[in-house]
Design an enzyme around this catalytic site. Structure first.
Site: not given
Length: 196
Positions: A75, A94, A96, A121, A161
């Protein structure tokens, strides 16, 4: 603040280990990168945040060529798209994480900013969170979907995802990711309770 390569690497390892130890990611599902001297250093394909070591980061040039011994995360083009978006982005994470993924299933969200403002926030730390339509992880369709929407939001939630969050530094991206996941948790719990 100008950090050395070693300082960036140590921050990346700390963030990876922290996210894994607190259940914000599992197995080899997450990826993390930082920029140094015009090169992206991204976690290697199949690496685990829980056991990540200094040798688990692979250099990738801004034109997409890998020069490391290990294969970069599949990715990496997601990360590249964000570095190309702004010169102020110095790191991307990134995961999950559970609540972000759960929230991505809730229908009727605004594509440019999909997480409700229940607390101040998230807006203070990150800004808007764009919802990227589902495409197969690691696919060109996913990379294109992000590139098409990259300038519409500050952070991103890949549908079904997980979150994709940039920051000025690794620690900035880490704090923004933490706030996104906490905001998604609050939104999900209120949604389940019928209060939002």
């Amino acid at each position: 603040m100008n950090q050395t390569f070693e300082e960036k690497l140590q921050d990346a390892l700390w963030a990876a280990h922290s996210l894994f130890s607190r259940g914000k990611t599992s197995g080899s599902s997450a990826n993390l990168s930082f920029l140094h001297d015009g090169q992206i250093y991204i976690s290697a394909s199949g690496s685990c945040f829980g056991t990540m070591k200094e040798g688990d980061f692979t250099p990738v040039s801004m034109d997409g060529h890998s020069a490391g011994e290990k294969k970069p995360s599949k990715e990496w083009p997601l990360h590249l798209a964000l570095y190309q978006k702004s010169p102020h982005i110095g790191a991307v994470i990134h995961t999950h994480s559970t609540y972000s993924v759960l929230w991505s299933f809730v229908p009727g969200q605004t594509e440019q900013d999909c997480i409700p403002v229940h607390t101040p926030y998230l807006k203070m730390k990150l800004g808007t969170v764009g919802l990227i339509p589902y495409e197969t992880p690691g696919s060109e369709a996913l990379f294109s979907a992000l590139r098409e929407r990259a300038f519409q939001s500050d952070g991103y939630l890949l549908k079904n995802h997980g979150p994709l969050v940039p920051g000025k530094t690794v620690m900035d991206a880490f704090y923004c990711l933490e706030e996104l996941e906490e905001s998604a948790r609050i939104a999900w719990e209120l949604y389940r309770a019928g209060l939002a």
